[in-house]
Design a protein around this motif. Structure first.
Motif, PDB file in Angstrom:
ATOM      1  N   ASN A 183       0.837  -1.209   0.000  1.00 51.36           N
ATOM      2  CA  ASN A 183       0.000   0.000   0.000  1.00 51.36           C
ATOM      3  C   ASN A 183       0.872   1.258   0.000  1.00 51.36           C
ATOM      4  N   ASP A 184       0.671   2.132  -0.990  1.00 48.47           N
ATOM      5  CA  ASP A 184       1.449   3.364  -1.081  1.00 48.47           C
ATOM      6  C   ASP A 184       0.594   4.453  -1.748  1.00 48.47           C
ATOM      7  N   PRO A 185      -0.371   4.979  -0.994  1.00 48.88           N
ATOM      8  CA  PRO A 185      -1.288   5.975  -1.572  1.00 48.88           C
ATOM      9  C   PRO A 185      -0.583   7.202  -2.143  1.00 48.88           C
ATOM     10  N   SER A 186       0.584   7.548  -1.603  1.00 46.10           N
ATOM     11  CA  SER A 186       1.302   8.723  -2.118  1.00 46.10           C
ATOM     12  C   SER A 186       1.699   8.539  -3.576  1.00 46.10           C
ATOM     13  N   LYS A 187       1.822   7.271  -4.003  1.00 47.42           N
ATOM     14  CA  LYS A 187       2.149   6.965  -5.397  1.00 47.42           C
ATOM     15  C   LYS A 187       0.911   6.484  -6.180  1.00 47.42           C
ATOM     16  N   GLY A 188      -0.248   6.602  -5.537  1.00 46.22           N
ATOM     17  CA  GLY A 188      -1.485   6.181  -6.202  1.00 46.22           C
ATOM     18  C   GLY A 188      -1.656   4.681  -6.276  1.00 46.22           C
ATOM     19  N   ILE A 189      -0.985   3.961  -5.369  1.00 45.65           N
ATOM     20  CA  ILE A 189      -1.093   2.499  -5.341  1.00 45.65           C
ATOM     21  C   ILE A 189      -1.757   2.070  -4.036  1.00 45.65           C
ATOM     22  N   TYR A 190      -2.804   1.262  -4.161  1.00 43.52           N
ATOM     23  CA  TYR A 190      -3.545   0.789  -2.994  1.00 43.52           C
ATOM     24  C   TYR A 190      -3.331  -0.709  -2.825  1.00 43.52           C
ATOM     25  N   GLY A 191      -3.253  -1.134  -1.582  1.00 46.19           N
ATOM     26  CA  GLY A 191      -2.896  -2.516  -1.285  1.00 46.19           C
ATOM     27  C   GLY A 191      -3.821  -3.541  -1.887  1.00 46.19           C
ATOM     28  N   ILE A 192      -5.127  -3.213  -1.897  1.00 40.59           N
ATOM     29  CA  ILE A 192      -6.093  -4.200  -2.385  1.00 40.59           C
ATOM     30  C   ILE A 192      -7.335  -3.497  -2.912  1.00 40.59           C
ATOM     31  N   CYS A 193      -7.909  -4.039  -3.979  1.00 38.44           N
ATOM     32  CA  CYS A 193      -9.175  -3.559  -4.533  1.00 38.44           C
ATOM     33  C   CYS A 193     -10.196  -4.692  -4.438  1.00 38.44           C
ATOM     34  N   LEU A 194     -11.370  -4.364  -3.917  1.00 37.45           N
ATOM     35  CA  LEU A 194     -12.445  -5.342  -3.768  1.00 37.45           C
ATOM     36  C   LEU A 194     -13.777  -4.669  -4.082  1.00 37.45           C
ATOM     37  N   ARG A 195     -14.774  -5.470  -4.405  1.00 34.36           N
ATOM     38  CA  ARG A 195     -16.107  -4.919  -4.654  1.00 34.36           C
ATOM     39  C   ARG A 195     -16.690  -4.311  -3.376  1.00 34.36           C
ATOM     40  N   GLY A 196     -17.317  -3.142  -3.531  1.00 31.63           N
ATOM     41  CA  GLY A 196     -17.986  -2.523  -2.400  1.00 31.63           C
ATOM     42  C   GLY A 196     -19.389  -2.061  -2.741  1.00 31.63           C
ATOM     43  N   LYS A 197     -19.710  -2.029  -4.025  1.00 30.88           N
ATOM     44  CA  LYS A 197     -21.013  -1.527  -4.463  1.00 30.88           C
ATOM     45  C   LYS A 197     -22.123  -2.489  -4.081  1.00 30.88           C
ATOM     46  N   ALA A 198     -23.203  -1.949  -3.552  1.00 30.06           N
ATOM     47  CA  ALA A 198     -24.293  -2.778  -3.034  1.00 30.06           C
ATOM     48  C   ALA A 198     -24.989  -3.568  -4.128  1.00 30.06           C
ATOM     49  N   GLY A 199     -25.267  -4.840  -3.854  1.00 28.03           N
ATOM     50  CA  GLY A 199     -26.010  -5.688  -4.775  1.00 28.03           C
ATOM     51  C   GLY A 199     -25.829  -7.153  -4.420  1.00 28.03           C
ATOM     52  N   TRP A 200     -26.875  -7.951  -4.570  1.00 30.29           N
ATOM     53  CA  TRP A 200     -26.760  -9.369  -4.191  1.00 30.29           C
ATOM     54  C   TRP A 200     -25.736 -10.087  -5.067  1.00 30.29           C
ATOM     55  N   GLU A 222      -4.862   0.339 -14.524  1.00 27.95           N
ATOM     56  CA  GLU A 222      -4.081   1.578 -14.431  1.00 27.95           C
ATOM     57  C   GLU A 222      -2.883   1.425 -13.501  1.00 27.95           C
ATOM     58  N   GLY A 223      -2.740   0.248 -12.880  1.00 23.10           N
ATOM     59  CA  GLY A 223      -1.614   0.009 -11.981  1.00 23.10           C
ATOM     60  C   GLY A 223      -1.828   0.507 -10.571  1.00 23.10           C
ATOM     61  N   LYS A 224      -3.102   0.714 -10.199  1.00 24.86           N
ATOM     62  CA  LYS A 224      -3.387   1.311  -8.899  1.00 24.86           C
ATOM     63  C   LYS A 224      -3.724   0.290  -7.805  1.00 24.86           C
ATOM     64  N   CYS A 225      -3.768  -0.996  -8.147  1.00 26.77           N
ATOM     65  CA  CYS A 225      -4.113  -2.032  -7.163  1.00 26.77           C
ATOM     66  C   CYS A 225      -2.957  -3.018  -7.004  1.00 26.77           C
TER      67      CYS A 225
END
Length: 439
Positions: A174-191, A256-259
């Motif tokens: 995880n390095d938000p200063s470089k626009g990189i986040y440790g993990i990406c997961l679904r968060g949008k509501a829906g079954w 985009e290389g952000k995850c």
């Protein structure tokens, strides 16, 4: 002026009738409702090939975001409105709607080769052995990760890592200063959105939707542990606004290389390894989904499939289209047109046996392993009365899962606590099940 004889009049009438029939045939239009995913967009681009081979049929497309598609096709088929001749549905809807007589059985005769369809995929789209939707692509879920970032952090990712290890890797990269986040997961509501991911994760924590008496179990320790871990993980190491992210948003972030990592549908593998779409295509690794206390239900099983409503007035044309779009020949067409790494996967054994696909698709082995490991008939650690990995195959689940998705998305956004979210979701589920007469 020459008078018309009886014979010439009959001839003129027959010619007019023939021309009218031909015109009517030429104007047969089928409306296909589908989701706005990459493989479906590609199917639209290739539709002229179908129309050329079937000059009497024109295809009209209605392309919708996943949640809107589910609402529209459910309303259309329940009301027998006949707006769509072909609709994109999944393993949840196909057997339930097939049992109710809302769908036509798929024509699997002749050279369609239904036996080539992977057994778990075919079974999930069938009711009492009859297939009510044909799979366009099938999927499970798995870990996709940046090998370069993980290596630079001095970490490793392997099949069936613990969720705790995944959290540690997310923290390390995880390095938000470089626009990189440790993990990406679904968060949008829906079954079928955040709850597809959340249910598979909760399964691995030992959770289940219902006990053996159909009582909702969302306030159990297992659910609380899973959702608390999920919210904490994304809050600390996920991108901003995760509660609004679905498949397509996460795909864009990863490409985009952000995850650092992304755990989602195996079908994404063909997109994240495509240099035309992904800036990190040559750095993507794959692993089987993480676990907590059990492997059961740790990765989901799904197929986006094409079904034909019983109310259609263009059944023959609809069957021709469904057979074309889900055939071995269509997969060959995509392979020849766009390359074998771009074909829709997860449906046919012949795809995985094709040397061209094996060479082009670095993800093939991991994808097939994930699909084959999912068992809808045994997806929970404790006994449960339902079929399904990331859903319970009962009509009431759509409303129950949608409400739970809204509550958990709210917890992720910080508008309520995890306990409040699960209490509300459980209360809503209990009301639904009581009204439906389960107890």
């Amino acid at each position: 002026m020459k008078r018309l004889t009886k014979n010439t009049l009959a001839y003129a009438v027959s010619i007019t009738a023939a021309m009218s029939a031909a015109s009517s045939f030429a104007e047969t239009q089928i409306t296909v409702a589908t989701v706005n995913n990459g493989h479906m967009i590609e199917m639209q681009k290739l539709t002229p090939q179908f129309e050329k081979a079937n000059p009497g049929i024109k295809v009209k497309w209605v392309t919708l975001e996943e949640g809107v598609l589910r609402q529209n096709v459910t309303q259309d088929i329940a009301n027998k409105s006949g707006l769509y001749d072909v609709m994109t549905i999944g393993m949840y809807e196909a057997p339930i709607w097939g049992e109710r007589g809302w769908l036509q059985a798929v024509d699997t005769s002749g050279n369609y080769d239904a036996n080539d369809i992977l057994p778990s995929i075919r079974g999930g789209l069938s009711y009492k052995g009859t297939m009510y939707a044909a799979p366009f692509y099938g999927e499970s879920s798995m870990v996709m990760y940046r090998k370069d970032l993980v290596k630079a952090a001095g970490m490793e990712i392997n099949d069936r890592d613990s969720w705790e290890h995944i959290r540690d890797v997310a923290a390390a990269v995880n390095d938000p200063s470089k626009g990189i986040y440790g993990i990406c997961l679904r968060g949008k509501a829906g079954w079928g959105d955040n709850m597809a991911f959340m249910t598979a994760m909760a399964n691995s924590f030992g959770a289940r939707w219902f006990d053996e008496n159909w009582k909702p179990q969302l306030e159990t320790k297992e659910w609380k542990d899973a959702v608390t871990f999920y919210v904490d993980l994304l809050t600390k190491y996920g991108p901003p606004g995760s509660s609004s992210n679905s498949f397509n948003e996460s795909l864009a972030l990863f490409n985009e290389g952000k995850c650092g990592m992304w755990i989602d549908a195996t079908i994404a593998a063909s997109f994240v390894t495509d240099p035309k779409q992904s800036k990190v295509a040559d750095q993507v690794g794959f692993a089987q989904s993480p676990i907590s206390v059990t492997e059961k239900g740790a990765n989901w099983l799904w197929a986006w499939a094409l079904g034909i409503p019983a109310a259609t007035k263009n059944a023959d044309a609809a069957q021709k289209f469904v057979r074309w779009a889900t055939s071995k020949e269509y997969i060959q067409l995509v392979g020849n047109t766009n390359g074998w790494a771009a074909v829709p996967t997860g449906t046919r054994a012949s795809t995985y046996q094709n040397p061209k696909f094996q060479k082009a698709a670095v993800f093939a082995e991991a994808e097939l392993k994930a699909i084959n490991s999912a068992n809808p008939n045994d997806s929970t650690l404790k006994p449960s009365p339902y079929v399904g990995v990331q859903f319970a195959a009962i009509p009431e689940f759509q409303a129950i899962g949608t409400t739970a998705g809204q509550m958990i998305s709210g917890a992720l956004a910080g508008s309520m606590t995890v306990d409040q979210a699960l209490k509300s979701a459980n209360k809503s589920a209990d009301r639904q099940m009581r009204q439906a007469g389960y107890y």
